[in-house]
Write a protein that holds these residues in place. Structure first.
Motif, PDB file in Angstrom:
ATOM      1  N   THR A  69      42.004  50.805  29.295  1.00 24.56           N
ATOM      2  CA  THR A  69      41.418  51.037  30.610  1.00 24.56           C
ATOM      3  C   THR A  69      42.052  52.269  31.239  1.00 24.56           C
ATOM      4  N   ILE A  70      41.209  53.208  31.642  1.00 22.79           N
ATOM      5  CA  ILE A  70      41.693  54.397  32.329  1.00 22.79           C
ATOM      6  C   ILE A  70      41.502  54.213  33.826  1.00 22.79           C
ATOM      7  N   SER A  71      42.475  54.660  34.593  1.00 22.83           N
ATOM      8  CA  SER A  71      42.393  54.576  36.049  1.00 22.83           C
ATOM      9  C   SER A  71      43.164  55.749  36.632  1.00 22.83           C
ATOM     10  N   ARG A  72      43.042  55.913  37.941  1.00 21.83           N
ATOM     11  CA  ARG A  72      43.734  57.032  38.573  1.00 21.83           C
ATOM     12  C   ARG A  72      44.120  56.674  39.989  1.00 21.83           C
ATOM     13  N   ASP A  73      45.149  57.341  40.469  1.00 19.77           N
ATOM     14  CA  ASP A  73      45.587  57.230  41.855  1.00 19.77           C
ATOM     15  C   ASP A  73      45.642  58.649  42.395  1.00 19.77           C
ATOM     16  N   ASN A  74      44.643  59.022  43.150  1.00 22.37           N
ATOM     17  CA  ASN A  74      44.572  60.403  43.648  1.00 22.37           C
ATOM     18  C   ASN A  74      45.642  60.701  44.690  1.00 22.37           C
ATOM     19  N   THR A  75      46.186  59.684  45.313  1.00 23.33           N
ATOM     20  CA  THR A  75      47.271  59.927  46.269  1.00 23.33           C
ATOM     21  C   THR A  75      48.544  60.356  45.555  1.00 23.33           C
ATOM     22  N   LYS A  76      48.627  60.028  44.266  1.00 21.41           N
ATOM     23  CA  LYS A  76      49.785  60.395  43.463  1.00 21.41           C
ATOM     24  C   LYS A  76      49.446  61.433  42.397  1.00 21.41           C
ATOM     25  N   ASN A  77      48.198  61.889  42.394  1.00 22.68           N
ATOM     26  CA  ASN A  77      47.752  62.851  41.363  1.00 22.68           C
ATOM     27  C   ASN A  77      48.088  62.350  39.961  1.00 22.68           C
ATOM     28  N   THR A  78      47.846  61.094  39.745  1.00 20.84           N
ATOM     29  CA  THR A  78      48.258  60.448  38.497  1.00 20.84           C
ATOM     30  C   THR A  78      47.087  59.712  37.854  1.00 20.84           C
ATOM     31  N   VAL A  79      47.007  59.829  36.549  1.00 21.05           N
ATOM     32  CA  VAL A  79      46.035  59.068  35.772  1.00 21.05           C
ATOM     33  C   VAL A  79      46.803  58.136  34.843  1.00 21.05           C
ATOM     34  N   TYR A  80      46.248  56.962  34.616  1.00 22.01           N
ATOM     35  CA  TYR A  80      46.890  55.943  33.799  1.00 22.01           C
ATOM     36  C   TYR A  80      45.994  55.565  32.625  1.00 22.01           C
ATOM     37  N   LEU A  81      46.621  55.080  31.585  1.00 20.43           N
ATOM     38  CA  LEU A  81      45.885  54.508  30.466  1.00 20.43           C
ATOM     39  C   LEU A  81      46.560  53.195  30.101  1.00 20.43           C
ATOM     40  N   GLN A  82      45.920  52.105  30.458  1.00 24.39           N
ATOM     41  CA  GLN A  82      46.412  50.782  30.100  1.00 24.39           C
ATOM     42  C   GLN A  82      45.891  50.459  28.712  1.00 24.39           C
ATOM     43  N   MET A  83      46.797  50.215  27.792  1.00 27.26           N
ATOM     44  CA  MET A  83      46.416  49.975  26.401  1.00 27.26           C
ATOM     45  C   MET A  83      46.826  48.560  26.015  1.00 27.26           C
ATOM     46  N   ASN A  84      45.840  47.726  25.758  1.00 29.32           N
ATOM     47  CA  ASN A  84      46.076  46.345  25.365  1.00 29.32           C
ATOM     48  C   ASN A  84      45.662  46.120  23.912  1.00 29.32           C
TER      49      ASN A  84
END
Length: 116
Positions: A69-84
């Motif tokens: 699952t890819i997600s992002r937090d624009n307040t932190k200029n950060t993108v995440y990749l949750q890998m299960n």
């Protein structure tokens, strides 16, 4: 200039989970699209997942759909990749990618190793 710093890689066993993060810094970006790619040893760099500026639209490669699952937090200029449910075939160096104003930026990569 824009810098991308990935983190969260490591060595895990098959079936485990990891969350990758990529923080962008430097000059302000205009509505950047963000994505993850990966490159296994001896292979080309492949697309993994992407997310648009608002987070309303995501895309995944068939090989990770339903597990990552890819997600992002624009307040932190950060993108995440949750890998299960990680598999040995997920072993690769994972790269963060940002596109903004026709400019493309890549991170240095974070290594993920999944043992069987």
């Amino acid at each position: 200039q824009v810098q991308l710093e990935e983190s969260g890689g490591g060595l895990v066993q098959a079936g485990d989970s990891l969350r990758l993060s990529c923080a962008a810094s430097g000059r302000a970006l205009s509505s950047p699209a963000m994505a993850w790619f990966r490159q296994a040893a001896g292979k080309e760099r492949d697309f993994v997942a992407a997310i648009n500026w608002s987070g309303s639209d995501t895309d995944y490669s068939e090989s990770v759909k339903g597990r990552f699952t890819i997600s992002r937090d624009n307040t932190k200029n950060t993108v995440y990749l949750q890998m299960n449910s990680l598999k040995p075939e997920d072993t690769a160096v994972y790269y963060c990618y940002v596109k903004s104003d026709s400019m493309e930026y890549w991170g240095q990569g974070t290594r993920v190793t999944v043992s069987s």
